[in-house]
Design an enzyme around this catalytic site. Structure first.
Site, short mmCIF file in Angstrom:
data_model
loop_
_atom_site.label_atom_id
_atom_site.label_comp_id
_atom_site.label_asym_id
_atom_site.label_seq_id
_atom_site.Cartn_x
_atom_site.Cartn_y
_atom_site.Cartn_z
N HIS A 155 0.79 -1.34 -0.07
CA HIS A 155 0.11 0.11 -0.06
C HIS A 155 0.63 1.20 -0.05
O HIS A 155 0.58 2.38 -0.80
CB HIS A 155 -1.01 0.00 1.17
CG HIS A 155 -2.20 -0.95 0.92
ND1 HIS A 155 -2.21 -2.17 0.25
CD2 HIS A 155 -3.52 -0.82 1.71
CE1 HIS A 155 -3.48 -2.58 0.19
NE2 HIS A 155 -3.99 -1.76 1.25
N HIS A 214 1.17 -2.58 9.37
CA HIS A 214 2.60 -2.72 9.01
C HIS A 214 3.39 -1.99 10.14
O HIS A 214 2.98 -1.35 10.94
CB HIS A 214 2.97 -2.23 7.62
CG HIS A 214 2.37 -2.94 6.58
ND1 HIS A 214 2.99 -4.13 6.17
CD2 HIS A 214 1.35 -2.65 5.62
CE1 HIS A 214 2.09 -4.65 5.11
NE2 HIS A 214 1.47 -3.66 4.93
#
Length: 262
Positions: A155, A214
Site C-alpha cells: 500500500h 505494518h
C-alpha cells in the site's frame, strides 16, 4: 455542470501547483514517519478504516493501479492531443502507463518473493507452533496456517507512486485552456475532478496505512520503492530524449515537441 466546473477549478488550482509536485514526496515521507511513530507510541483505537475490508480499501486501494491507469489513459491522450495535435506524440506519452505498469508488476513481485523467502508458517496469528516442513505462503494459508515474513507495505509503495504520478501528469493543465464551447471541455473537466478525488483518496489511505498497518521498516521500504519509481522516471529517465518524455508545460512546450521528433 456548474458544480463539476467549480470542483475542477479548486482541484486544478491546488494539485497543478509546482509547489505540490515539489513538496508532496516530502509530505508523504513525513506523514509516514509520524503515523508510524503514533502507531508505536500511542496506537489509535480501532475504527472502520482500520478494518482491511472497508470500502476504500477493497474497491479502491486494492485496485489502485487499475484506477490510476484507467483515468490517466484518457486524460493523457486528450490533453496531449489538444496541445500537440500529433498522434505519435500522444502514443509516446501514453507509454508512461506501460512503464508504470512494469514498475507496479516488478515491485509487487519483489515484495512477494521477499515475504516468501523470509517467512515461515505458524499455527496461529500469535506466531505459535511453527511448522518445520517447507511450505509456500499459499500452502500455509490453504492448510489454515498463518504466514509471517518481511511484508513490505505494498500500500505504501503503490499509493505513493500513484499519487505522485497523477500530480506529475496533471502539470499539463498549465497549458490546457478550454472554454465551454470546446468539444473536449466536458471530458477534460470530468477527468480533472476524477483524478483530483482519486489523489485525495490515495493520500488519505496512505495516512491510514501509516497509523494502522505494518511496522515502520515495512512502510519505509514500501514508501522508498514508490519514491524511487517516481523519481527514476519523472526525475531522471523522462528528461532524456529516448523516453516517453514529461507532460508538455510552461515555455518548454515547443522544445519538448522538437525533442520528441528526433
Amino acid at each position: 455542470m456548474e458544480c463539476l466546473e467549480r470542483c475542477a477549478w479548486v482541484l486544478r488550482g491546488t494539485l497543478v501547483r509546482a509547489a505540490v509536485r515539489r513538496y508532496l514526496p516530502w509530505a508523504l515521507v513525513a506523514s509516514m514517519l509520524a503515523g508510524s511513530l503514533l502507531k508505536e507510541v500511542s496506537p489509535l483505537p480501532e475504527s472502520y478504516l482500520s478494518n482491511k475490508r472497508n470500502v476504500l480499501n477493497v474497491y479502491f486501494v486494492k485496485m489502485a493501479w487499475a484506477w490510476t491507469f484507467c483515468l490517466l489513459l484518457p486524460f493523457i491522450a486528450l490533453t496531449n492531443y489538444h496541445l500537440t495535435g500529433k498522434a505519435g506524440l500522444v502514443l509516446r506519452r501514453l507509454s508512461t502507463l506501460l512503464v508504470g505498469t512494469a514498475i507496479w508488476y516488478f515491485c509487487t513481485a519483489i515484495f512477494s518473493n521477499i515475504e516468501h523467502y523470509t517467512g515461515s508458517c505458524y499455527q496461529s496469528p500469535a506466531l505459535e507452533g511453527p511448522r518445520e516442513e517447507p511450505q509456500s505462503k499459499q500452502q500455509c494459508h490453504g492448510e489454515g496456517g498463518f504466514w509471517h515474513g518481511f511484508d513490505i507495505s505494498g500500500h505504501s509503495f503503490l499509493l505513493t507512486f500513484c499519487a505522485l504520478m497523477i500530480v506529475e501528469e496533471m502539470a499539463v493543465l498549465h497549458e490546457v485552456k478550454t472554454d465551454r464551447s470546446h468539444y473536449l471541455h466536458v471530458a477534460i473537466t470530468t477527468l480533472v475532478v476524477a483524478l483530483g478525488f482519486l489523489t485525495v483518496i490515495w493520500v488519505w489511505m496512505f495516512l491510514c496505512t501509516a497509523v494502522y498497518f505494518h511496522n515502520l521498516s515495512q512502510k519505509v521500504f514500501g514508501t522508498l520503492f514508490g519514491l524511487l519509481g517516481w523519481y527514476g522516471t519523472y526525475g531522471f529517465w523522462y528528461l532524456k530524449s529516448f523516453s516517453p518524455g514529461l507532460p508538455p508545460q510552461s515555455s518548454s512546450l515547443n522544445l519538448k515537441q522538437d525533442s520528441y521528433k528526433e
